[in-house]
Design a protein around this motif. Structure first.
Motif, PDB file in Angstrom:
ATOM      1  N   GLY A   1      -7.111 -49.607   2.431  1.00  0.00           N
ATOM      2  CA  GLY A   1      -6.284 -49.233   1.290  1.00  0.00           C
ATOM      3  C   GLY A   1      -7.133 -48.752   0.126  1.00  0.00           C
ATOM      4  N   TYR A   2      -8.248 -49.442  -0.066  1.00  0.00           N
ATOM      5  CA  TYR A   2      -9.145 -49.068  -1.166  1.00  0.00           C
ATOM      6  C   TYR A   2      -9.654 -47.646  -0.991  1.00  0.00           C
ATOM      7  CZ  TYR A   2     -13.388 -49.011  -4.005  1.00  0.00           C
ATOM      8  OH  TYR A   2     -14.370 -48.663  -4.886  1.00  0.00           O
TER       9      TYR A   2
ATOM     10  N   GLN B   1      -0.035 -44.603   4.221  1.00  0.00           N
ATOM     11  CA  GLN B   1       0.264 -45.761   3.388  1.00  0.00           C
ATOM     12  C   GLN B   1       1.039 -46.814   4.164  1.00  0.00           C
ATOM     13  OE1 GLN B   1      -1.480 -46.468   0.579  1.00  0.00           O
ATOM     14  NE2 GLN B   1      -0.696 -44.658  -0.440  1.00  0.00           N
TER      15      GLN B   1
ATOM     16  N   LEU C   1      -6.612 -52.145  -7.310  1.00  0.00           N
ATOM     17  CA  LEU C   1      -5.696 -53.214  -6.918  1.00  0.00           C
ATOM     18  C   LEU C   1      -6.142 -53.837  -5.590  1.00  0.00           C
ATOM     19  CD1 LEU C   1      -3.360 -53.446  -8.910  1.00  0.00           C
ATOM     20  CD2 LEU C   1      -1.844 -52.682  -7.081  1.00  0.00           C
ATOM     21  N   PHE C   2      -6.536 -52.955  -4.667  1.00  0.00           N
ATOM     22  CA  PHE C   2      -6.987 -53.444  -3.366  1.00  0.00           C
ATOM     23  C   PHE C   2      -8.278 -54.242  -3.510  1.00  0.00           C
ATOM     24  CE2 PHE C   2      -4.163 -50.073  -2.036  1.00  0.00           C
ATOM     25  CZ  PHE C   2      -3.494 -50.668  -0.988  1.00  0.00           C
TER      26      PHE C   2
ATOM     27  N   ASN D   1      -6.834 -44.884  -1.118  1.00  0.00           N
ATOM     28  CA  ASN D   1      -6.322 -44.603  -2.454  1.00  0.00           C
ATOM     29  C   ASN D   1      -7.440 -44.339  -3.449  1.00  0.00           C
ATOM     30  OD1 ASN D   1      -3.493 -45.039  -1.928  1.00  0.00           O
ATOM     31  ND2 ASN D   1      -4.089 -47.159  -1.539  1.00  0.00           N
ATOM     32  N   TYR D   2      -8.637 -44.017  -2.922  1.00  0.00           N
ATOM     33  CA  TYR D   2      -9.794 -43.881  -3.792  1.00  0.00           C
ATOM     34  C   TYR D   2      -9.517 -42.897  -4.915  1.00  0.00           C
ATOM     35  CZ  TYR D   2     -14.749 -44.395  -4.731  1.00  0.00           C
ATOM     36  OH  TYR D   2     -15.951 -44.708  -5.302  1.00  0.00           O
ATOM     37  N   GLN D   3      -9.864 -43.306  -6.143  1.00  0.00           N
ATOM     38  CA  GLN D   3      -9.700 -42.473  -7.326  1.00  0.00           C
ATOM     39  C   GLN D   3      -8.236 -42.161  -7.638  1.00  0.00           C
ATOM     40  OE1 GLN D   3     -12.289 -41.746  -9.097  1.00  0.00           O
ATOM     41  NE2 GLN D   3     -14.070 -41.755  -7.772  1.00  0.00           N
ATOM     42  N   LYS D   4      -7.330 -42.980  -7.111  1.00  0.00           N
ATOM     43  CA  LYS D   4      -5.932 -42.717  -7.419  1.00  0.00           C
ATOM     44  C   LYS D   4      -5.375 -43.752  -8.376  1.00  0.00           C
ATOM     45  CE  LYS D   4      -4.608 -40.611  -3.066  1.00  0.00           C
ATOM     46  NZ  LYS D   4      -3.976 -40.998  -1.821  1.00  0.00           N
ATOM     47  N   GLY D   5      -6.206 -44.656  -8.794  1.00  0.00           N
ATOM     48  CA  GLY D   5      -5.728 -45.650  -9.747  1.00  0.00           C
ATOM     49  C   GLY D   5      -5.320 -46.946  -9.091  1.00  0.00           C
ATOM     50  N   THR D   6      -4.662 -46.839  -7.912  1.00  0.00           N
ATOM     51  CA  THR D   6      -4.227 -48.075  -7.264  1.00  0.00           C
ATOM     52  C   THR D   6      -5.354 -48.718  -6.477  1.00  0.00           C
ATOM     53  OG1 THR D   6      -3.382 -46.654  -5.548  1.00  0.00           O
ATOM     54  CG2 THR D   6      -1.770 -47.614  -7.055  1.00  0.00           C
ATOM     55  N   ASP D   7      -6.491 -48.011  -6.345  1.00  0.00           N
ATOM     56  CA  ASP D   7      -7.547 -48.526  -5.480  1.00  0.00           C
ATOM     57  C   ASP D   7      -8.121 -49.846  -5.982  1.00  0.00           C
ATOM     58  OD1 ASP D   7      -8.494 -47.240  -7.641  1.00  0.00           O
ATOM     59  OD2 ASP D   7     -10.204 -46.307  -6.637  1.00  0.00           O
TER      60      ASP D   7
END
Lengths: 395, 329
Positions: free
Chosen positions: B233-234, B185, B245-246, B237-243
């Motif tokens: 970043g996408y 990260q 956002l990217f 963070n895949y499938q983590k919810g924040t993806d």
């Protein structure tokens, strides 16, 4: 035969010439504008970046389209025969022809991508067919003939540089594999046969270049001529001849077998580039000059593959000093133009200036000569030179 | 001989007498220019010589000694800068032309030797100890200063790269892709910060009309780094919810660059923006298809790729036609 509107290509050439003359201050901007109106160009000719972008996007889209069609008929059982690539290739070709009629693309990336895929698919399908007929064995001569015919047709129709090169190379492949069939005599005389073929092809191109329609194939003819000259050189280059000879006779490179009449090939290796260079300067043509310069590097590389006279760094130092002296000398000599040759920059200003290419290359290469992250131990000292090496490669 | 069409144009009165004479003169006196060929040999000579001498010195370091080499490098650097500061034109907010042809190269030599000097002295004598941040900070600041004072795009590129180095990265696009170190990260965050910083710098140079022509370099690095960091970043963070956002970041950046490149008529940024942006569209399509997990969804996905691809090609053709006539790049 050619797919483009000839008048537009003529106009494009005129407008380009006028643009050059405007940049060098011979005609005014208003006049250039009038010329542009007098000679309209309906062809779509994007800049280099748009071309690259369109090429990538079109390749992507074609593969998606081919994938979609393939999915649709997946059950029909034609997928594992030569028919399928053939059909796809013809479909792409039809698409290409239609697109050219609609949009008047002119080497814009999209048409190149369609052209290469359709050519590749059709050639692939036919080669597949030939191998099926041949009892699943490769028939190199037939393959090369197929490539030559398809490449020749596409080159005549689309005046594309890549298909031009492929046509040339497949022609040489036909000669090569054909002569190989003659047997041991063929193998022994192969370099001379290839020289003959390259020379003949070059002469033919020169003859074709005199035809009235040749102006539409200008770049195409140039790149094909370059291909012929390179093959002509390679056919007699000692390194190439030796390695190819070893390969054809299943010998090991390491044993360093010498070839009969080796001195002829060494003479060829060094004399031909100088001849190109000399003729280029005499005839005032840029292409042979640059080709000669590149091939001199190839000659030195060939020589060093066999004889190590000096350690590398001594060679580099001496060579660098020599090149510097020679180029400085010539630049000084040409300060006032002599024999119609000059060191002045050509006045059609380098388009790449807009891109600040040089600055990016510096950024890319000089980054090595930098700071000291703990990871690259002992690398620092070579740093400066490594950076320089990269920059010359990019140049 | 002048090209035939000029004669016709002259007869039709489109080309004035004066221009026709000039064209005639130009085409009668065509000189064959060996400029690029000779320049290439010159470059090659410099490269070989410096490479050869460098290796020679390196192999004989025991007999020569570090101090001598350091002094030599310092001497080269100092005399280059001395030469440049004597010849440089007064500072201006706009582009300043270089006073003569060799100026740019001398300046470059000075900058490169300065950086090597700093690196060498740190490596050999550990001036800054293990404080690598400090060791890279000073050369970077100096480079930024030199780039602005002497107006040199190449040195600006070096300064940008060393800013990245200072932030703990290697940022040239080639390395970014080939090393592919996007496994934490923090790294992604740093890249993102760096890229956005450059984009802002590019924006500011234009906004405040301060060295406007530097914008290209800032944006060139900024665009690539930011996009790549956003996509990294996408996927990280895949499938983590924040993806998502990217992905939203990608959309925002694409919109900004799209309008910016239309305004500045830059083909280069237009094309890379379209390509990077389209990659985002593809990510979305794949994601939507994954939601359904069926054969039909797969076919529909491919169809969507196909249609969006065709649409994008047409868009690109239209855009470049729209920008035509202003700037070939």
């Amino acid at each position: 035969m050619i797919v483009f509107n000839k008048e537009w290509i003529d106009n494009l050439r005129i407008v380009k010439q006028a643009e050059k003359d405007q940049r060098s201050g011979c005609i005014t901007v208003d006049e250039l504008w009038l010329i542009r109106r007098q000679y309209p160009v309906g062809l779509y000719t994007p800049g280099v970046f748009t071309t690259i972008g369109l090429f990538i996007l079109t390749l992507f889209t074609i593969s998606m389209g081919a994938g979609f069609v393939t999915l649709l008929i997946a059950g029909a059982g034609v997928l594992d025969t030569f028919v399928w690539p053939l059909v796809l290739g013809i479909l792409v070709y039809i698409g290409l022809e239609l697109l050219m009629r609609e949009k008047s693309l002119f080497h814009s990336g999209s048409d190149n991508a369609l052209l290469y895929t359709s050519g590749g698919l059709v050639a692939g399908g036919l080669i597949w067919l030939v191998e099926d007929l041949n009892g699943h064995q490769s028939a190199l001569m037939a393959d090369a003939t197929i490539l030559f015919l398809i490449g020749g047709f596409l080159t005549l129709r689309f005046a594309d540089m890549l298909t031009g090169v492929i046509t040339c190379l497949s022609f040489f492949a036909v000669v090569f594999f054909g002569w190989q069939k003659v047997g041991s005599f063929g193998l022994a005389t192969m370099p001379f046969m290839m020289m003959l073929a390259a020379g003949a092809a070059y002469a033919l191109l020169l003859k074709l270049a005199k035809k009235t329609d040749a102006v539409y194939y200008e770049n195409c003819l140039l790149i094909m001529k370059i291909t012929c000259l390179v093959v002509l050189y390679a056919a007699g280059n000692y390194l190439v001849v030796n390695r190819l000879n070893n390969k054809l006779n299943n010998l090991d490179d390491a044993t360093n077998t010498s070839i009969p009449f080796g001195f002829i090939f060494w003479i060829w290796t060094f004399v031909v580039p100088i001849v190109y260079l000399y003729l280029g300067i005499i005839k005032k043509q840029t292409m042979p000059v640059r080709l000669g310069m590149l091939l001199i590097v190839a000659a030195i590389y060939s020589f060093r593959s066999y004889y190590h006279l000096l350690p590398l760094e001594v060679m580099l130092t001496i060579g660098g000093a020599l090149l510097l002296t020679v180029s400085f000398g010539i630049i000084r000599y040409l300060k006032t133009p002599k024999h119609g040759i000059t060191y002045q920059e050509p006045d059609d200003i380098n388009k790449w200036d807009n891109l600040r290419i040089e600055s990016l290359i510096i950024g890319e290469t000089a980054a090595h000569a930098h700071g000291s992250p703990p990871a690259d131990d002992g690398y620092h000292f070579g740093g400066g030179s490594a950076g320089g090496g990269g920059s010359s490669g990019g140049f | 001989m002048e090209p035939e069409f000029y004669r016709q144009l002259h007869e039709q009165g489109i080309i004035s007498d004066a221009s026709f004479e000039k064209v005639k003169h130009k085409h009668q006196n065509v000189l064959f220019s060996l400029h690029w060929e000779l320049k290439t040999i010159l470059y090659l000579g410099v490269t070989l010589l410096s490479g050869g001498l460098g290796t020679l010195i390196y192999k004989n370091i025991d007999t020569i000694g570090h101090q001598v080499i350091l002094a030599l490098i310092a001497l080269v650097s100092a005399s280059s800068f001395f030469y440049c500061s004597k010849h440089v034109l007064p500072f201006s907010k706009d582009k300043v032309a270089s006073p003569n042809t060799s100026f740019d190269y001398v300046l470059l030599l000075g900058a490169i030797t300065m950086v090597s000097f700093a690196g060498y002295i740190q490596y050999q004598y550990n001036i800054f100890g293990n404080n690598y941040g400090l060791a890279t900070l000073f050369p970077m600041l100096a480079l930024f200063y030199i780039a602005h004072r002497f107006d040199h795009l190449g040195i600006l590129s070096m300064a940008i790269v060393s800013l990245g180095l200072w932030m703990g990265l290697t940022v040239t696009p080639k390395k970014l892709l080939s090393y592919g170190t996007f496994n934490s990260q923090t790294i992604i965050g740093t890249y993102l910060t760096f890229g956005v910083l450059l984009l802002i710098a590019g924006f500011l140079t234009q906004r405040y009309d301060f060295k406007k022509h530097f914008k290209f370099s800032y944006h060139h690095y900024g665009v690539h780094v930011t996009y790549i960091a956003l996509y990294a970043g996408y996927f990280y963070n895949y499938q983590k919810g924040t993806d998502l956002l990217f992905l939203a970041g990608v959309i925002a950046l694409t919109a900004y660059l799209y309008f910016d490149s239309l305004k500045t008529l830059s083909y280069y940024f237009m094309v890379i923006t379209v390509l990077y942006g389209y990659f985002g569209v593809c990510c979305l399509i794949v994601r939507l298809c994954m939601l359904f997990q069926s054969g039909e969804a797969f076919s529909v996905g491919i169809l969507a790729f196909l249609l969006s691809g065709v649409g994008l090609i047409l868009l690109l053709i239209e855009l470049s036609k729209k920008m035509r006539g202003h700037d070939r790049f």
